[in-house]
Design a protein around this motif. Structure first.
Motif: not given
Ligand code: ADP
Length: 488
Positions: A155-158, A184, A216, A220, A234-237, A243-244
């Motif tokens: 799962i990747t970010p923007w 994303a 998502a 996910g 995963f790269t993201g918040s 949660l993941l």
């Molecule tokens: P950002 O704030 O940079 O958008 P996120 O963590 O919300 O960071 O998003 C990073 C990735 O995680 C994106 O691909 C987003 O769609 C995905 N994502 C967000 N929420 C969930 C979730 N509950 N389960 C799986 N993937 C998710």
């Protein structure tokens, strides 16, 4: 607006599952928009859990033959994919600037950076060595072999729509795994163009599946609960990463998490001022402040503070924000109006608590996704700009007295991804580097990332490393085999 490409067939809007382009089962789509103009760019298939499950099954089927190939054969396909990415740099960069907003120069840079991971892992994949262990018993030997972890979900970010994919897909495919990717929703077009090129490079069906979607949690949820998936990267918040990880616990999946940062740039009185200003500018404003290793807090020693702020703000005043396609633009928009509002809320929180705006401090006039490059002084550690990841073009400049103060302030966060320091003292550079609780430290340098280094964080910034010889480990299992009864 339409995206003008030399090769229009790189603009894909469907999911890619088991080697085939397809709509979602429901026919639903989601809109991708240009953050610079707010104009729609494309409607992309929005898949959910069912299609994701199918992609995972396809990945499992495809993996059997792929794993059995010699690493050299996998490497040849990855090398070809790398070449195609380089050949199509301009189109990939145009797609990226359109959907993400960064300047065309930054997009071209990211395509090269992203491609470098494919090349690197095409090479490293041939060097997956094991061990022979001398055992306490004379009649046996221990052997360690490394095997692919299994089907990988990513799962990747923007913020890096290309490189955050290649640094996962590269090692996964190189060691013999198959991958299912959810890009994303803001930037699926870069991901779909990448998989189109992988397909053209001859990557067999099912090994690299892309499941775009606006829901998502549904995608996910399937990735983290499906027992066939053995690894989630995963790269993201940080909240979504946590949660993941919780969701992965039920089936004890391996995880790699590259999460948020709160990077300090520590600038000591004995720093080379011009070098520090240049480094801090890059670290702060690259990608309009939207990278997880972006400088979040500038910590400057009191003796050099005023001189630093003056030079830094003067350089910031030269920036030109605008559409990433305009040659005169130095910094593009942020990803969304929501993001711009969130950045402004953090700035206004600081101002309400006594911060001084040296420059900027307001939304940009160019559109809802723009924010003025901003420098704040008179800031303190109770403000949101100290505690939280800003993810925008805002530089709060904090003052410190002693080396101990600097280290304490730098480490006073739950994050631990990247940190930087500027000093001309050899002893201090070692002392402080070792005291910083971060996965990566740049000494007199802020452009620290490349395919050859282990990228990753500690504390709540995550676990696992991407790139470098260490980046393979995240996709490998260590198996011990005991050869016994050697006396017979
Ligand atoms: P950002 O704030 O940079 O958008 P996120 O963590 O919300 O960071 O998003 C990073 C990735 O995680 C994106 O691909 C987003 O769609 C995905 N994502 C967000 N929420 C969930 C979730 N509950 N389960 C799986 N993937 C998710």
């Amino acid at each position: 607006m339409t995206i003008q490409l030399q090769d229009p067939s790189l603009l894909k809007t469907q999911a890619f599952i088991d080697g085939l382009w397809m709509d979602s089962d429901s026919g639903e789509t989601f809109a991708v928009t240009d953050p610079a103009t707010g104009q729609p760019l494309a409607d992309v298939a929005s898949v959910g859990a069912t299609e994701t499950r199918r992609a995972i099954a396809a990945a499992e089927r495809a993996m059997t033959e792929w794993t059995a190939l010699p690493a050299k054969s996998r490497s040849e396909i990855l090398e070809k994919w790398h070449r195609l990415i380089i050949e199509n740099t301009e189109d990939l960069a145009v797609i990226m600037t359109a959907e993400q907003g960064k300047t065309l120069a930054e997009s071209r840079g990211e395509v090269a950076y992203g491609a470098s991971f494919i090349k690197w892992f095409a090479e490293e994949g041939k060097r997956v060595y094991g061990d022979i262990i001398p055992t306490p018993q004379t009649d046996r030997r221990g052997v360690v072999v490394k095997q692919p972890v299994g089907v990988v979900a990513a799962i990747t970010p923007w913020n890096f729509p290309n490189a955050m994919i290649t640094r996962k897909a590269g090692p996964a495919l190189a060691v013999g795994c198959a991958i299912v990717l959810k890009p994303a929703a803001e930037t699926p077009l870069s991901a779909l163009a990448l998989v189109e090129l992988a397909n053209r490079a001859g990557l067999p069906a099912g090994l690299f599946n892309v499941v775009p979607g606006s829901d998502a949690p549904s995608i996910g949820g399937e990735m983290t609960s499906n027992p066939t998936v053995k690894k989630v990267t995963f790269t993201g918040s940080t909240p979504v990463g946590k949660l993941l990880m919780q969701q992965c616990a039920n089936t004890v999946k391996r995880t790699s998490m590259e999460l948020g940062g709160n990077a300090p740039v520590v600038i000591f009185d004995d720093a080379d001022l011009d070098l520090a200003v240049a480094g801090a500018l890059t670290a702060k404003y690259r990608n309009s402040g939207q990278t997880c290793i972006c400088a979040n807090r500038l910590l400057v020693q009191e003796g050099i503070y005023d001189a630093f702020v003056e030079k830094f703000a003067a350089a910031v005043s030269e920036f030109r924000i605008g559409n990433g396609f305009d040659a005169s633009t130095t910094h593009g928009p942020v990803i969304s109006e929501k993001a711009a509002k969130e950045i402004d809320a953090k700035v206004q929180n600081a101002v309400a608590e006594g911060a001084t705006v040296v420059i900027g401090g307001q939304p940009g006039e160019q559109g809802g996704c723009f924010y003025q490059p901003t420098v704040l002084t008179n800031v303190n550690d109770s403000m949101r700009v100290f505690r939280e990841e800003i993810f925008g073009p805002v530089a709060p400049v904090f003052k410190f007295k002693t080396e101990e103060d600097a280290v304490r302030m730098a480490n006073d966060t739950e994050f631990g991804l990247a940190a930087y320091l500027y000093t001309e003292s050899m002893g201090r550079s070692w002392r402080v580097s070792e005291a910083l609780e971060y996965g990566m430290v740049g000494v007199n340098e802020t452009a620290i990332s490349s395919e050859v280094i282990p990228f990753g964080g500690v504390k709540e910034s995550g676990q696992g490393r991407e790139g470098s010889k260490y980046g393979l480990d995240d996709y490998l299992e260590t198996k011990y085999i005991c050869f016994g009864a050697l006396q017979r």
